[in-house]
Design a protein around this motif. Structure first.
Motif, PDB file in Angstrom:
ATOM      1  N   HIS A   1       0.827  -1.200   0.000  1.00 23.35           N
ATOM      2  CA  HIS A   1       0.000   0.000   0.000  1.00 23.35           C
ATOM      3  C   HIS A   1       0.868   1.258   0.000  1.00 23.35           C
TER       4      HIS A   1
ATOM      5  N   GLU B   1       0.365  -0.912  -4.872  1.00 29.10           N
ATOM      6  CA  GLU B   1      -0.691   0.085  -5.015  1.00 29.10           C
ATOM      7  C   GLU B   1      -0.089   1.466  -4.841  1.00 29.10           C
TER       8      GLU B   1
ATOM      9  N   ASP C   1      -1.166   6.015  -5.548  1.00 22.78           N
ATOM     10  CA  ASP C   1      -2.219   7.005  -5.810  1.00 22.78           C
ATOM     11  C   ASP C   1      -1.752   7.994  -6.869  1.00 22.78           C
TER      12      ASP C   1
ATOM     13  N   GLU D   1      -4.474   4.035  -8.146  1.00 27.88           N
ATOM     14  CA  GLU D   1      -5.710   4.637  -7.608  1.00 27.88           C
ATOM     15  C   GLU D   1      -5.857   6.089  -8.049  1.00 27.88           C
TER      16      GLU D   1
ATOM     17  N   LYS E   1      -7.351   9.435  -7.519  1.00 25.47           N
ATOM     18  CA  LYS E   1      -7.971  10.084  -6.364  1.00 25.47           C
ATOM     19  C   LYS E   1      -9.164  10.944  -6.808  1.00 25.47           C
TER      20      LYS E   1
HETATM   21 CA    CA Z   1      -4.656   4.478  -2.269  1.00 28.83          CA
END
Ligand code: CA
Ligand code: G3P
Length: 248
Positions: free
Chosen positions: A8, A35, A37, A111, A113
Motif C-alpha cells: 500500500h 498500489e 495514488d 488509484e 484520487k
Molecule cells: Ca490508495
C-alpha cells in the motif's frame, strides 16, 4: 488460498510512501502487487502522490493541480516530517516512471484520487492515466482503482479491457454490488470494517474479487481469512508475507 499482499503506497511503513524507493522496497519484500495514488498537475501530468496538496509528504506547499510537473520535481518527496532527511533524494514520480520501474516485476494498482477528477472527460486524469498505461504496455498488469464512480465509468469507456477496482469507504453490501455492476468492475475493495459474511457471499455469487485495506497486523490478517479475500493492502507487506509463509 491466502490473499495476495498489496504493498500500500509501496513499503510505506518503512520508506516514504508513493516513491520509487518505496516500490523498490516492496519488490524486495516480495509483494505480489503494488498500489499507489495518482493526481494531476497543472500542466496535465499524472503524478504519484496521495494528497491533493504536496504539503504532507514533500518539502513544498500547495495544491498539486496548481503546480507544474517541473515545480513538483524540485521538491523532495522524502516525507521529512516522518523520515527526517533520510530519503531527501526521492522525487514525486510521474505515473510513467512508476510503471516503467514496476513493469515485469509486479502487478500494479493505480488509484485515481477523487479530488483529481474533473468535468474534462477527454483530457482529464482518467484519459491521461490510461494513455500512460498503454504507453507502458501494461494493460494486462494494471488495475485502475477509484472511489469515484465517475472516474471508473470513464475508465470503462476509455479502456474496457483494463481491470477496474471499485473502492468503498462505507457502503451496504447491496450498494457495493450495484456499484461494481455499474462500472463493470471485477474487483471490489471495501475498507476492512465493511467486511461481512453477507458481503463475502454476495461478492462470491456475483463472481467479484474482494480485496481490502489497510492490514498491518498478522493477527488481523488471520482474523480476516474467513472473508476469502483476493488481496489485502498493507503498509508492511514484508511482515504480512512472513505471516503467510509461517502458516504454510
Ligand atoms: Ca490508495
Ligand atoms: O487501496 C485502497 C486505499 O489505498 C484507499 O485509501 O487513502 O490509502 O488511498 P487511501
Amino acid at each position: 488460498m491466502p490473499p495476495l499482499i498489496i504493498a500500500h503506497r509501496g513499503d510505506s511503513a518503512h520508506v516514504p510512501e508513493n516513491t520509487l524507493a518505496a516500490f523498490a522496497a516492496a519488490l524486495e519484500e516480495g509483494a505480489d502487487l503494488v498500489e499507489f495514488d495518482v493526481q494531476l498537475t497543472k500542466d496535465g501530468q499524472v503524478v504519484v502522490i496521495h494528497d491533493a496538496t504536496v504539503d504532507r509528504t514533500t518539502t513544498g506547499r500547495g495544491r498539486v493541480r496548481d503546480l507544474t510537473l517541473a515545480e513538483i520535481r524540485v521538491l523532495s518527496a522524502g516525507y521529512p516530517s516522518r523520515f527526517a532527511d533520510t530519503h531527501r533524494g526521492e522525487r514525486v514520480p510521474s505515473l510513467g516512471e512508476a510503471l516503467a520501474m514496476l513493469k515485469d516485476r509486479a502487478r500494479v494498482m493505480v488509484e485515481i484520487k477523487p479530488d483529481a477528477v474533473t468535468d474534462d472527460a477527454e483530457g482529464g486524469i482518467e484519459a491521461r492515466a490510461v494513455a500512460e498505461v498503454r504507453k507502458a504496455g501494461m494493460e494486462k498488469d494494471v488495475a485502475l482503482l477509484s472511489f469515484s464512480r465517475r472516474a471508473l465509468l470513464r475508465c470503462r469507456k476509455l479502456a474496457p479491457a483494463i481491470v477496474r477496482g471499485h473502492l468503498f469507504q462505507k457502503a451496504e453490501p447491496g450498494e457495493v454490488l450495484a456499484g461494481a455492476r455499474e462500472v463493470a468492475s471485477e474487483l471490489v475493495m471495501p475498507e476492512k470494517h465493511m467486511l461481512s459474511d453477507e458481503l463475502r457471499d454476495r461478492a462470491r455469487e456475483a463472481g467479484l474479487k474482494l480485496a481490502t485495506w489497510v492490514v498491518d497486523d498478522p493477527e488481523e490478517l488471520r482474523r480476516l481469512a474467513r472473508f476469502d479475500l483476493y488481496g489485502v493492502a498493507s503498509n508492511r507487506p514484508g511482515v504480512m508475507l512472513d505471516a503467510i509463509r509461517e502458516e504454510e
